[in-house]
Structures are given as C-alpha cells and as structure tokens.
Design a protein around this motif. Structure first.
Motif, PDB file in Angstrom:
ATOM      1  N   ASN A   1       0.797  -1.232   0.000  1.00 56.03           N
ATOM      2  CA  ASN A   1       0.000   0.000   0.000  1.00 56.03           C
ATOM      3  C   ASN A   1       0.830   1.283   0.000  1.00 56.03           C
ATOM      4  N   ASN A   2       1.961   1.266  -0.682  1.00 54.85           N
ATOM      5  CA  ASN A   2       2.825   2.442  -0.761  1.00 54.85           C
ATOM      6  C   ASN A   2       2.702   3.121  -2.117  1.00 54.85           C
ATOM      7  N   GLN A   3       2.994   4.410  -2.152  1.00 56.85           N
ATOM      8  CA  GLN A   3       3.139   5.192  -3.378  1.00 56.85           C
ATOM      9  C   GLN A   3       4.638   5.373  -3.586  1.00 56.85           C
TER      10      GLN A   3
ATOM     11  N   TYR B   1       2.306  -9.231  -6.048  1.00 57.55           N
ATOM     12  CA  TYR B   1       0.986  -9.316  -6.658  1.00 57.55           C
ATOM     13  C   TYR B   1       0.151  -8.072  -6.351  1.00 57.55           C
ATOM     14  N   TYR B   2      -0.800  -7.804  -7.245  1.00 62.91           N
ATOM     15  CA  TYR B   2      -1.726  -6.672  -7.146  1.00 62.91           C
ATOM     16  C   TYR B   2      -1.025  -5.323  -7.005  1.00 62.91           C
ATOM     17  N   ASN B   3       0.111  -5.163  -7.654  1.00 64.93           N
ATOM     18  CA  ASN B   3       0.791  -3.875  -7.725  1.00 64.93           C
ATOM     19  C   ASN B   3       0.383  -3.182  -9.018  1.00 64.93           C
TER      20      ASN B   3
ATOM     21  N   GLY C   1       9.395 -15.581   3.080  1.00 63.63           N
ATOM     22  CA  GLY C   1       9.813 -14.722   1.979  1.00 63.63           C
ATOM     23  C   GLY C   1       9.250 -13.316   2.071  1.00 63.63           C
ATOM     24  N   THR C   2       9.686 -12.484   1.151  1.00 65.09           N
ATOM     25  CA  THR C   2       9.239 -11.098   1.076  1.00 65.09           C
ATOM     26  C   THR C   2       7.977 -11.016   0.226  1.00 65.09           C
ATOM     27  N   ILE C   3       7.045 -10.159   0.644  1.00 63.25           N
ATOM     28  CA  ILE C   3       5.802  -9.939  -0.090  1.00 63.25           C
ATOM     29  C   ILE C   3       5.740  -8.468  -0.504  1.00 63.25           C
ATOM     30  N   VAL C   4       5.487  -8.232  -1.789  1.00 63.17           N
ATOM     31  CA  VAL C   4       5.303  -6.883  -2.331  1.00 63.17           C
ATOM     32  C   VAL C   4       3.909  -6.860  -2.937  1.00 63.17           C
ATOM     33  N   ARG C   5       2.992  -6.090  -2.357  1.00 67.89           N
ATOM     34  CA  ARG C   5       1.609  -6.122  -2.827  1.00 67.89           C
ATOM     35  C   ARG C   5       0.911  -4.769  -2.648  1.00 67.89           C
ATOM     36  N   TYR C   6      -0.061  -4.530  -3.519  1.00 64.93           N
ATOM     37  CA  TYR C   6      -0.949  -3.361  -3.444  1.00 64.93           C
ATOM     38  C   TYR C   6      -0.212  -2.019  -3.487  1.00 64.93           C
ATOM     39  N   ASN C   7       0.939  -1.954  -4.140  1.00 58.83           N
ATOM     40  CA  ASN C   7       1.689  -0.708  -4.253  1.00 58.83           C
ATOM     41  C   ASN C   7       1.388  -0.031  -5.582  1.00 58.83           C
TER      42      ASN C   7
END
Length: 162
Positions: A80-82, A144-146, A117-123
C-alpha cells in the motif's frame, strides 16, 4: 523523513510516512533484518546521486531497496505504498545512468521458503528512472496486485526462482 537505510533491525513497522529527496535510498533494509512491515508510505524523488558522485557504499539505490547476501532477511511485507519519481532530479531530469532510481528493488534475498519470503503487494509504482519493480537473485518472494506504469521498465525478474 531522512531515509531509513542499511541498519539491521527486527520487528519494525514503517507506516504513514514520507521519504523524499534523499541522495540514495528512501528505505533500505540490510541483512540480518526481519519482520518488517512497510505500509501506506509515500516514497519519492530519492536515489539522486549523479554518476560518479555517489559514495562508494551507495552505488545501488531505489525508493525501497532490500539487500542481503545470505538468508537473514525474512518476513518483509511492502504494501500500500506510493513509490514514484526515484532517480528524478530537482529540475525534473533523471540521473544519467547506473543502477539508481528503481522503484522497489529486492536484491539477492534467499529465504528458505514462502512462509518466510518477502511480499510486495498493493503498491502504486510509477515514473522511476529504473525498473519499477526489480526482483534480482531473489527466491521465495511474492509480488501481486501492484499497479506499475510510466517508467523505464515494468517488472524485471533476473535469476529469480519460486
């Protein structure tokens, strides 16, 4: 906020903050760090060292940079980052070349399994000089969902597995 960078730390939450106009990383996570949550932040206009002017220990940088050469970085969630305009200089031009200016960069993370692991999502990642989302030599990461757009490259996965 001045950048958070290269300090091994555990059980960290970075939330609702702005990281802008730093010469190198906005947020940098180093080896021996685990259990980080980076959420709802604005990370922009970092990674500005021009070619030949960066300190030797800052030759790679991004809005968010996570690096490890062993398996000691685990359980990192970036959500959830910009993340935008990293690598862009104050005059709206971009750093000439090099490995600066990526949006989110996972570098050499070797978690033992998906549970750690690392998760990168919703960015929302856009307008960065380099790749918007870089997964380099990284294992068991999930992205996912970036929303990724308007940059030099979208998603780059190099020597990455699982």
């Amino acid at each position: 906020i001045r950048s958070i960078t290269y300090a091994p730390a555990t059980n960290v939450t970075v939330e609702n903050s702005t990281f802008a106009w730093n010469g190198a990383n906005g947020i940098g996570i180093w080896k021996s760090s685990h259990d980080w949550l980076i959420t709802t932040n604005t990370i922009n206009n970092n990674s500005q060292y021009a070619t030949g002017y960066q300190p030797a220990d800052q030759d790679d940088s991004a809005g968010i940079y996570v690096w490890c050469d062993d398996s000691s970085v685990t359980n990192v969630i970036i959500e959830n980052n910009q993340v935008y305009n990293n690598g862009q200089l104050p005059d709206s031009s971009y750093v000439a070349s090099g490995t600066w200016g990526k949006g989110i960069w996972l570098d050499s993370l070797t978690s033992a399994d998906l549970a750690h692991g690392t998760i990168v999502r919703y960015n929302n990642v856009y307008g960065n000089m380099g790749t918007q989302l870089m997964l380099e030599h990284t294992h068991y990461a999930q992205a996912y969902y970036n929303v990724i757009y308007n940059g030099a490259g979208g998603v780059d996965a190099e020597t990455t597995s699982r």
